[in-house]
Every structure is written in structure tokens, then in C-alpha cells.
Design a protein around this motif. Structure first.
Motif, PDB file in Angstrom:
ATOM      1  N   TRP A   1       0.762  -1.111  -0.032  1.00  0.00           N
ATOM      2  CA  TRP A   1       0.083  -0.169  -0.039  1.00  0.00           C
ATOM      3  C   TRP A   1       0.905   1.058   0.007  1.00  0.00           C
ATOM      4  O   TRP A   1       0.463   2.291  -0.498  1.00  0.00           O
ATOM      5  CB  TRP A   1      -0.744   0.002   1.315  1.00  0.00           C
ATOM      6  CG  TRP A   1      -1.711   1.084   1.456  1.00  0.00           C
ATOM      7  CD1 TRP A   1      -1.678   2.070   2.369  1.00  0.00           C
ATOM      8  CD2 TRP A   1      -2.966   1.560   0.489  1.00  0.00           C
ATOM      9  NE1 TRP A   1      -2.635   3.252   2.137  1.00  0.00           N
ATOM     10  CE2 TRP A   1      -3.488   2.879   1.042  1.00  0.00           C
ATOM     11  CE3 TRP A   1      -3.305   1.222  -0.575  1.00  0.00           C
ATOM     12  CZ2 TRP A   1      -4.326   3.440   0.588  1.00  0.00           C
ATOM     13  CZ3 TRP A   1      -4.330   1.846  -1.341  1.00  0.00           C
ATOM     14  CH2 TRP A   1      -4.829   3.314  -0.388  1.00  0.00           C
ATOM     15  N   MET A   2       2.122   1.193   0.792  1.00  0.00           N
ATOM     16  CA  MET A   2       2.806   2.518   0.849  1.00  0.00           C
ATOM     17  C   MET A   2       3.606   2.856  -0.756  1.00  0.00           C
ATOM     18  O   MET A   2       4.055   3.920  -0.701  1.00  0.00           O
ATOM     19  CB  MET A   2       3.941   2.253   1.804  1.00  0.00           C
ATOM     20  CG  MET A   2       3.540   2.242   3.156  1.00  0.00           C
ATOM     21  SD  MET A   2       2.455   3.539   3.729  1.00  0.00           S
ATOM     22  CE  MET A   2       3.216   4.829   3.919  1.00  0.00           C
ATOM     23  N   LYS A   3       3.384   1.855  -1.465  1.00  0.00           N
ATOM     24  CA  LYS A   3       4.016   1.853  -2.826  1.00  0.00           C
ATOM     25  C   LYS A   3       3.073   2.525  -3.782  1.00  0.00           C
ATOM     26  O   LYS A   3       3.493   2.691  -5.077  1.00  0.00           O
ATOM     27  CB  LYS A   3       4.720   0.992  -3.478  1.00  0.00           C
ATOM     28  CG  LYS A   3       5.888   0.224  -2.447  1.00  0.00           C
ATOM     29  CD  LYS A   3       6.423  -0.927  -3.018  1.00  0.00           C
ATOM     30  CE  LYS A   3       7.523  -1.562  -2.102  1.00  0.00           C
ATOM     31  NZ  LYS A   3       7.985  -2.734  -2.598  1.00  0.00           N
ATOM     32  N   VAL A   4       1.738   2.325  -3.431  1.00  0.00           N
ATOM     33  CA  VAL A   4       0.697   2.773  -4.181  1.00  0.00           C
ATOM     34  C   VAL A   4       0.536   4.517  -4.715  1.00  0.00           C
ATOM     35  O   VAL A   4       0.612   5.148  -3.753  1.00  0.00           O
ATOM     36  CB  VAL A   4      -0.877   2.265  -3.858  1.00  0.00           C
ATOM     37  CG1 VAL A   4      -1.841   2.927  -4.576  1.00  0.00           C
ATOM     38  CG2 VAL A   4      -0.772   0.846  -3.808  1.00  0.00           C
ATOM     39  N   ASP A   5       0.443   4.741  -5.861  1.00  0.00           N
ATOM     40  CA  ASP A   5      -0.120   6.060  -6.098  1.00  0.00           C
ATOM     41  C   ASP A   5      -1.286   6.279  -5.723  1.00  0.00           C
ATOM     42  O   ASP A   5      -2.602   5.648  -6.372  1.00  0.00           O
ATOM     43  CB  ASP A   5       0.283   6.514  -7.906  1.00  0.00           C
ATOM     44  CG  ASP A   5      -0.084   7.667  -8.128  1.00  0.00           C
ATOM     45  OD1 ASP A   5      -0.406   8.570  -7.310  1.00  0.00           O
ATOM     46  OD2 ASP A   5       0.093   7.985  -9.356  1.00  0.00           O
ATOM     47  N   LEU A   6      -1.652   6.900  -4.659  1.00  0.00           N
ATOM     48  CA  LEU A   6      -3.130   7.350  -4.209  1.00  0.00           C
ATOM     49  C   LEU A   6      -3.706   8.231  -5.341  1.00  0.00           C
ATOM     50  O   LEU A   6      -4.880   8.008  -5.226  1.00  0.00           O
ATOM     51  CB  LEU A   6      -2.802   8.045  -2.870  1.00  0.00           C
ATOM     52  CG  LEU A   6      -2.258   7.342  -1.599  1.00  0.00           C
ATOM     53  CD1 LEU A   6      -2.442   8.166  -0.330  1.00  0.00           C
ATOM     54  CD2 LEU A   6      -2.869   5.887  -1.645  1.00  0.00           C
ATOM     55  N   GLY A   7      -3.130   8.836  -5.824  1.00  0.00           N
ATOM     56  CA  GLY A   7      -3.739   9.700  -6.920  1.00  0.00           C
ATOM     57  C   GLY A   7      -4.672   8.840  -8.057  1.00  0.00           C
ATOM     58  O   GLY A   7      -5.527   9.227  -8.760  1.00  0.00           O
ATOM     59  N   GLN A   8      -4.225   7.498  -8.273  1.00  0.00           N
ATOM     60  CA  GLN A   8      -4.695   6.605  -9.140  1.00  0.00           C
ATOM     61  C   GLN A   8      -5.780   5.625  -8.628  1.00  0.00           C
ATOM     62  O   GLN A   8      -6.273   4.777  -9.162  1.00  0.00           O
ATOM     63  CB  GLN A   8      -3.802   5.943  -9.612  1.00  0.00           C
ATOM     64  CG  GLN A   8      -2.672   6.631 -10.503  1.00  0.00           C
ATOM     65  CD  GLN A   8      -3.440   7.271 -11.681  1.00  0.00           C
ATOM     66  OE1 GLN A   8      -4.095   6.818 -12.530  1.00  0.00           O
ATOM     67  NE2 GLN A   8      -3.203   8.561 -11.948  1.00  0.00           N
ATOM     68  N   VAL A   9      -6.264   5.765  -6.991  1.00  0.00           N
ATOM     69  CA  VAL A   9      -7.069   5.117  -6.622  1.00  0.00           C
ATOM     70  C   VAL A   9      -8.291   5.637  -6.187  1.00  0.00           C
ATOM     71  O   VAL A   9      -8.366   6.560  -5.617  1.00  0.00           O
ATOM     72  CB  VAL A   9      -6.473   4.550  -5.275  1.00  0.00           C
ATOM     73  CG1 VAL A   9      -7.465   3.519  -4.392  1.00  0.00           C
ATOM     74  CG2 VAL A   9      -5.177   3.700  -5.348  1.00  0.00           C
ATOM     75  N   SER A  10      -9.475   5.275  -6.836  1.00  0.00           N
ATOM     76  CA  SER A  10     -10.684   5.826  -6.530  1.00  0.00           C
ATOM     77  C   SER A  10     -11.573   5.409  -5.322  1.00  0.00           C
ATOM     78  O   SER A  10     -12.237   5.853  -4.893  1.00  0.00           O
ATOM     79  CB  SER A  10     -11.669   5.656  -7.802  1.00  0.00           C
ATOM     80  OG  SER A  10     -11.699   3.918  -7.962  1.00  0.00           O
TER      81      SER A  10
END
Length: 313
Positions: free
Chosen positions: A60-69
């Protein structure tokens, strides 16, 4: 679609630097109890569920939050994938396990017992039925039947098409329905049966035990090779009574029990001569006990001293 490329429905500015870390941490903490519940229901092991949460956090810490709806759905997806990976490891571990294997019991918070759907989903009886499903069937059943996740989301989590997931869900539901209790009993009915069993056990009342046990009752005891336990399920009321009264008489141990709530259902903490021995949960049908699940393996009893919060939401 992989874990790092879920599109949003519209543009979103990803937090930067420390703000991003704070946003990711807040989202994970918000949904942590849900993620633990998903992992535990898939694995039957609190220790493995905690490991899955650690792996989920790192990804989760590597995820681009801007791409998560939908952060909740995304986190559940990661947790499901990590749980499936862990299930395969667990399968090999169970194949070498000494004696019958039971899920790890959890001392649960009062709200779990008050939520009938949640309490039933984490009951020892149902968790044991889930053990008979394949890893993918178990994941699909848990996500669909317990957490009401959409077929599309489940498909993304288990790398199957929505049509395949529907078929798997139908097959798993049919399998579980054939093995779960015919009618749900109320907590008060379960407590009444357990209290009768407790009184008869503590007073060594042979007839009292036979009265509360169904003739075809099945006892599964889990010692894991560390504590004495039946090497295979004990079937039949008279054999179960001999297991408890005959076994304890041999060591001249006094049996005492304390009522508690484990996995959202009434349970007993069992002591021999005052020493903590194990945790006993039951399955009740038609006011009589049809299943006894006795965990003695000390490695599985670390989560009965403090409450574990669980949630479906």
C-alpha cells in the motif's frame, strides 16, 4: 489490472511527501480491522492474518494514491491477494500438522457477538467448513457472502473473470450450505446449552452430559503435537463423555470452566486443577450440542487474553 494502476473516475491530486505518507497511513488505519477480518476469515490464523496485514501495508505504501478511486476496495484487493498466497503456504503446513487442525480462537469485543452475521461468519463451526474449500473458493465465498464485495471487485482480486467468479461463488455457497447448521440458534440458546455442558462437566455428571450432547456429536481437539489431544475426531456422545471424564480422571484433575465469548460466540476457558488448559467452543442444533471444538495447542491461544476487534465494514 494490477494493484498499482486502478484508474479514478476523475482527476485527483496525489498528496506529496509527508502528506502522502499521512494519507496512506490514515487510510490503512481506518480500514485495518476490516482487513484483519478478511485475512482471518480466509486463513483461520490470527498470526498469519497479521503477517498478511504487514505485507498489505508494504504494498500500500508504494501505491500512487492519485490513481485510487476507492481506497477500501483497493486495500481489500491487496489483502485478498496476499491471503491467497499465504493460504498455499498454510496448506503445506497443515499437511504436516500433528492431529486435527482448528482455527485460532479470538477473544472478541462485545459488538461482534451483537452482529449475528459477523458472529456466524467467524464461528468455529463455519470456519472449519471453510477449510474444506479450495483457496480461491474460500476467497470468493468470504468476499461475496460475508463482505458483500461485488463480483467485479472479486474478479480483480482473484484474477478471474466476473463470470467465473459467479460460478465459483455458486459452487462454494452450495458446498457451505450443505455443511452449516440447518437453523441458526440464538446466543441465548447457545449459552444455555454451554451452561448445561459446563455444569455437567465440572460435576462429572455423566447423564447430564449425555442429555446435552446430540447422539452424533463430534469432538475435534487440537493439541498440535504440543498438548495431548485426540488424534482424530471423536464421534458419538458416549465416546465424547469418555474423552472428557475418562481422560481427566486419569490425571486426577479437577475441571473448572469460565464462560467467555470467542469468535463472537459463547465459549469456555477450561482449566485443569486451576491451570489454563484450552478453549472450547460449540455448535448447537435443536438445543443440543452437535459439535465441540477444543483448542489446547498453546501456540494458538495467544489471542484469548485480550480482545480482537473484527468488523464487516
Amino acid at each position: 489490472m494490477n494493484e498499482r494502476s486502478e484508474p479514478t473516475n476523475g482527476p485527483a491530486e496525489p498528496p506529496a511527501g509527508g502528506d502522502r505518507m499521512d494519507a496512506a497511513t490514515d487510510a490503512f488505519v481506518t480500514h485495518r480491522n476490516l482487513l484483519f477480518t478478511v485475512a482471518y476469515e480466509m486463513l483461520g490464523s490470527a498470526a498469519d492474518a497479521e503477517d498478511v496485514l504487514q505485507e498489505t501495508w508494504l504494498r500500500w505504501m508504494k501505491v500512487d494514491l492519485g490513481q485510487v478511486s476507492d481506497q477500501r476496495a483497493y486495500l481489500v484487493r491487496i489483502t485478498t491477494r496476499q491471503s491467497l498466497n499465504r493460504l498455499r503456504t498454510l496448506k503445506r503446513r497443515k499437511e504436516s500438522y500433528v492431529g486435527p487442525w482448528l482455527p485460532e480462537p479470538l477473544l472478541t469485543t462485545p459488538d461482534v457477538a451483537e452482529d449475528a452475521e459477523l458472529a456466524e461468519s467467524v464461528s468455529m463451526a463455519l470456519m472449519l467448513v471453510l477449510e474444506s474449500l479450495s483457496p480461491t473458493e474460500r476467497a470468493v465465498f468470504v468476499l461475496r457472502e460475508v463482505f458483500d464485495v461485488s463480483y467485479e471487485e472479486i474478479a480483480a482480486a482473484v484474477d478471474k473473470s466476473p463470470a467465473a467468479v459467479r460460478q465459483i461463488a455458486h459452487r462454494a455457497r452450495r458446498h457451505v450450505d450443505a455443511r452449516r447448521p440447518r437453523e441458526a440458534v440464538s446466543p441465548s440458546q447457545a449459552r444455555a446449552a454451554l451452561e448445561s455442558f459446563q455444569h455437567a462437566l465440572e460435576t462429572r455428571d455423566l447423564q447430564g452430559l449425555l442429555d446435552v450432547l446430540a447422539p452424533e456429536v463430534v469432538l475435534i481437539s487440537d493439541g498440535g503435537g504440543v498438548k495431548r489431544a485426540a488424534p482424530r475426531p471423536v464421534i458419538g456422545a458416549e465416546k465424547v463423555v469418555r474423552f472428557y471424564l475418562g481422560g481427566s480422571a486419569k490425571v486426577k484433575a479437577a475441571i473448572t470452566c469460565d464462560a467467555t465469548v470467542v469468535n463472537g460466540n459463547p465459549a469456555l476457558v477450561v482449566r485443569l486443577d486451576g491451570e489454563f488448559d484450552g478453549v472450547l467452543t460449540i455448535r448447537v442444533e435443536d438445543a443440543r450440542i452437535t459439535g465441540l471444538y477444543y483448542v489446547r495447542n498453546p501456540h494458538k491461544l495467544t489471542r484469548v487474553a485480550s480482545e480482537t476487534p473484527l468488523t464487516l465494514r
